[in-house]
Design an enzyme around this catalytic site. Structure first.
Site, PDB file in Angstrom:
ATOM      1  N   LYS A  58       0.840  -1.192   0.000  1.00 45.27           N
ATOM      2  CA  LYS A  58       0.000   0.000   0.000  1.00 45.27           C
ATOM      3  C   LYS A  58       0.877   1.245   0.000  1.00 45.27           C
ATOM      4  O   LYS A  58       1.766   1.384   0.837  1.00 45.27           O
ATOM      5  CB  LYS A  58      -0.926  -0.009   1.216  1.00 45.27           C
ATOM      6  N   THR A 117      -8.108  10.062   6.924  1.00 46.30           N
ATOM      7  CA  THR A 117      -7.500   8.766   6.610  1.00 46.30           C
ATOM      8  C   THR A 117      -7.691   7.746   7.727  1.00 46.30           C
ATOM      9  O   THR A 117      -7.122   6.654   7.661  1.00 46.30           O
ATOM     10  CB  THR A 117      -5.989   8.955   6.348  1.00 46.30           C
ATOM     11  N   GLY A 148      -8.884   4.766   9.575  1.00 44.25           N
ATOM     12  CA  GLY A 148      -9.542   3.516   9.210  1.00 44.25           C
ATOM     13  C   GLY A 148      -9.324   3.063   7.784  1.00 44.25           C
ATOM     14  O   GLY A 148      -9.977   2.118   7.328  1.00 44.25           O
ATOM     15  N   THR A 149      -8.406   3.686   7.056  1.00 48.74           N
ATOM     16  CA  THR A 149      -8.218   3.302   5.655  1.00 48.74           C
ATOM     17  C   THR A 149      -7.694   1.872   5.520  1.00 48.74           C
ATOM     18  O   THR A 149      -8.087   1.146   4.600  1.00 48.74           O
ATOM     19  CB  THR A 149      -7.257   4.270   4.943  1.00 48.74           C
ATOM     20  N   GLY A 150      -6.812   1.462   6.413  1.00 48.51           N
ATOM     21  CA  GLY A 150      -6.285   0.099   6.340  1.00 48.51           C
ATOM     22  C   GLY A 150      -7.362  -0.947   6.572  1.00 48.51           C
ATOM     23  O   GLY A 150      -7.471  -1.938   5.830  1.00 48.51           O
ATOM     24  N   CYS A 151      -8.176  -0.730   7.608  1.00 48.87           N
ATOM     25  CA  CYS A 151      -9.296  -1.637   7.884  1.00 48.87           C
ATOM     26  C   CYS A 151     -10.232  -1.707   6.686  1.00 48.87           C
ATOM     27  O   CYS A 151     -10.692  -2.786   6.284  1.00 48.87           O
ATOM     28  CB  CYS A 151     -10.092  -1.150   9.092  1.00 48.87           C
TER      29      CYS A 151
END
Length: 545
Positions: free
Chosen positions: A201, A234, A236-239
């Site tokens: 990512k 941004t 919570g973008t990974g979740c």
């Protein structure tokens, strides 16, 4: 024990012997289990997972691993959940529901990791995606050392992992990568050694681009382009990315296709997160998980257009039209342009048009647009030919006939050159099927030109001259030699096209002057219909994914 092999090769959709879920390897609505902690502010963790699963087309379920007190400023407290209760949650879900995909997020401690590995072993699912929550966006380590070791062991049990750049460094024992190539180079041995796909990512890297990548165990890399957005939203973008990815793979998509959809969806969610106004503005706000769904709901409305209800957009809060680059030819065309203000504003705010201006429009969207435009031009030329037979004078007959032949052929050549240069078949010679929008627009133009009075047909085709010219002249301000869409911008702002547009405006003015009042009102509606269809035509590429 590797969990399954479906994700290691593109295009596969599951091991048909795994469990009852595989009786239907590509479910219409995948049942997706989130294993994660909570977020009372709604931006990350299990809450973000469930929103993302729904947005990506799945049915979300959850096993809560920890109670987390957090908001846009970070984590304030974590309350561990009794491990026996975590196990009971697994028993409840797997004892009753067929699970098509699993997304794993925050696990907290080594004992919880062991519980998850046990659950995966006893209840294999077709797709398992691990978001190894180990390091926060600010660089803080979130797990004890034994828990980090346990997560490393879990990597080989899943199909896909989605670490951020700091987490990738922890998993590989390296310093954090500082550019895309270095991050991919770190991911390749990790994928090979664990027989697991690694998603790289680009969000933690710097620069204009924030590309993601699928790194396969055999070393192949599938790059997914995207641009960085200057925003604080941004959280919570990974979740969110990992949950959407798991859902799309649960639908049967390969990892590359699933990541492309998830990346585009998340980009839109991040871009519009600030409008939610969640948080005090000094932290990192959430993304708008539902923006795409609301956008598509809006364009799917069957509400009658205001001008067809007799509500011409004059003095009703509609946007005023800007001063046109091409002058109206008289009072009738001046009124038409003034009525165009609202749809003009809506067109200029479309993501497609903004992407054309900035050069950030995904090439696949532009290719789709050109393929549909080639089909459009073929039918549009028939409408112009009909007008040629109806024109009241020989000059008008020649003008419309020349437009059907010469101007259209010039535009078609642009299509052929662009598509051929990218290995795509000439859409005008070997056409794809017209989209519903293209079909509706062209049917309207041909029918209006063939059946309605001459003035209605002229008014119907005018937006394809005038609106296109105005858009081209507006966008040419951003044009430059290195612009990826320079050829298109040049075509719709060059003097040959502008000359044709000016003559079309003059012909429309003359036709209105000669028409009855009743015909003028019908022609005004035809013009506004076509202007709205132009908006729909430009917007359709952004609706199809």
């Amino acid at each position: 024990m590797h969990h399954s092999t479906l994700s290691n090769q593109p295009g596969t959709s599951g091991d048909a012997t795994a469990n009852t879920a595989n009786a239907n390897p590509t479910p219409a609505i995948p049942r997706v289990l989130s294993i994660a902690g909570t977020d009372p502010s709604g931006g990350a963790g299990q809450t973000a997972d469930l929103k993302s699963i729904a947005a990506a087309g799945g049915y979300g379920m959850s096993v809560i691993t920890a109670l987390v007190s957090q908001n846009t400023h970070g984590v304030q407290a974590i309350e561990e959940i009794d491990h026996d209760f975590v196990r009971k949650q697994f028993d409840s879900v797997f004892g009753d529901v067929t699970v098509d995909a699993i997304k794993i997020g925050m696990l907290g401690d080594a004992a919880t990791v062991a519980l998850v590995r046990e659950a995966l072993r006893d209840n294999p699912a077709p797709v398992v995606v691990l978001d190894p929550v180990m390091v926060s966006s600010s660089g803080h380590r979130l797990l004890e050392e034994d828990a980090e070791d346990a997560v490393r062991g879990l990597v080989a049990d899943v199909d896909v992992i989605t670490p951020n750049v700091p987490e990738l460094a922890v998993l590989t024992g390296k310093d954090a990568a500082t550019d895309y190539d270095a991050a991919v180079a770190q991911a390749q041995p990790l994928a090979r050694e664990n027989d697991t796909i690694v998603i790289v990512k680009g969000g933690h890297l710097s620069g204009e681009r924030a590309d993601n990548a699928v790194v396969y165990p055999d070393g192949r890399v599938d790059r997914v382009p995207t641009y960085r957005i200057d925003t604080r939203n941004t959280h919570g973008t990974g979740c969110s990315l990992s949950s959407a990815l798991a859902t799309r793979m649960g639908l049967g998509e390969d990892a590359g296709t699933a990541l492309r959809w998830s990346t585009r969806w998340l980009h839109e969610a991040i871009e519009n997160g600030e409008k939610l106004q969640v948080g005090d503005g000094t932290g990192f706000g959430p993304v708008d998980h539902s923006h795409r769904s609301r956008r598509l709901e809006q364009v799917a409305s069957s509400e009658i257009w205001p001008h067809l209800r007799g509500e011409l957009p004059e003095g009703q809060g509609y946007a005023a039209a800007p001063t046109p680059h091409l002058e109206p030819a008289g009072p009738h065309t001046r009124r038409l342009w003034e009525l165009t203000g609202q749809v003009w504003q809506e067109i200029m705010e479309l993501p497609f048009i903004r992407g054309l201006a900035s050069g950030r429009l995904p090439e696949e969207d532009f290719n789709f647009y050109l393929a549909q435009d080639a089909l459009y031009l073929n039918r549009y030329s028939r409408a112009l030919a009909e007008l040629s037979t109806k024109a009241p004078d020989s000059a008008g007959q020649v003008m419309w006939a020349n437009s059907a032949a010469g101007c259209i052929e010039g535009e078609a050549e642009l299509h052929r050159s662009w598509l051929k240069g990218r290995g795509i078949e000439d859409a005008s010679a070997n056409p794809v099927a017209p989209s519903p929008v293209t079909l509706a627009y062209t049917n309207f133009l041909v029918a209006t030109a063939a059946v309605e009075p001459y003035v209605c047909g002229v008014a119907g085709v005018l937006p394809c001259f005038w609106l296109y010219a105005e858009i081209g002249l507006e966008l040419t301000r951003a044009n430059h030699d290195a612009h990826p869409f320079k050829a298109w911008l040049d075509t719709y702002a060059d003097e040959e096209f502008l000359s044709g547009a000016r003559e079309a405006i003059q012909r429309t003015e003359a036709a209105f002057e000669a028409a009855s009042e009743e015909e003028r009102e019908a022609a005004t509606s035809a013009y506004l219909n076509a202007a709205v269809y132009e908006r729909e035509f430009f917007d359709q590429a952004d609706r199809r994914w």
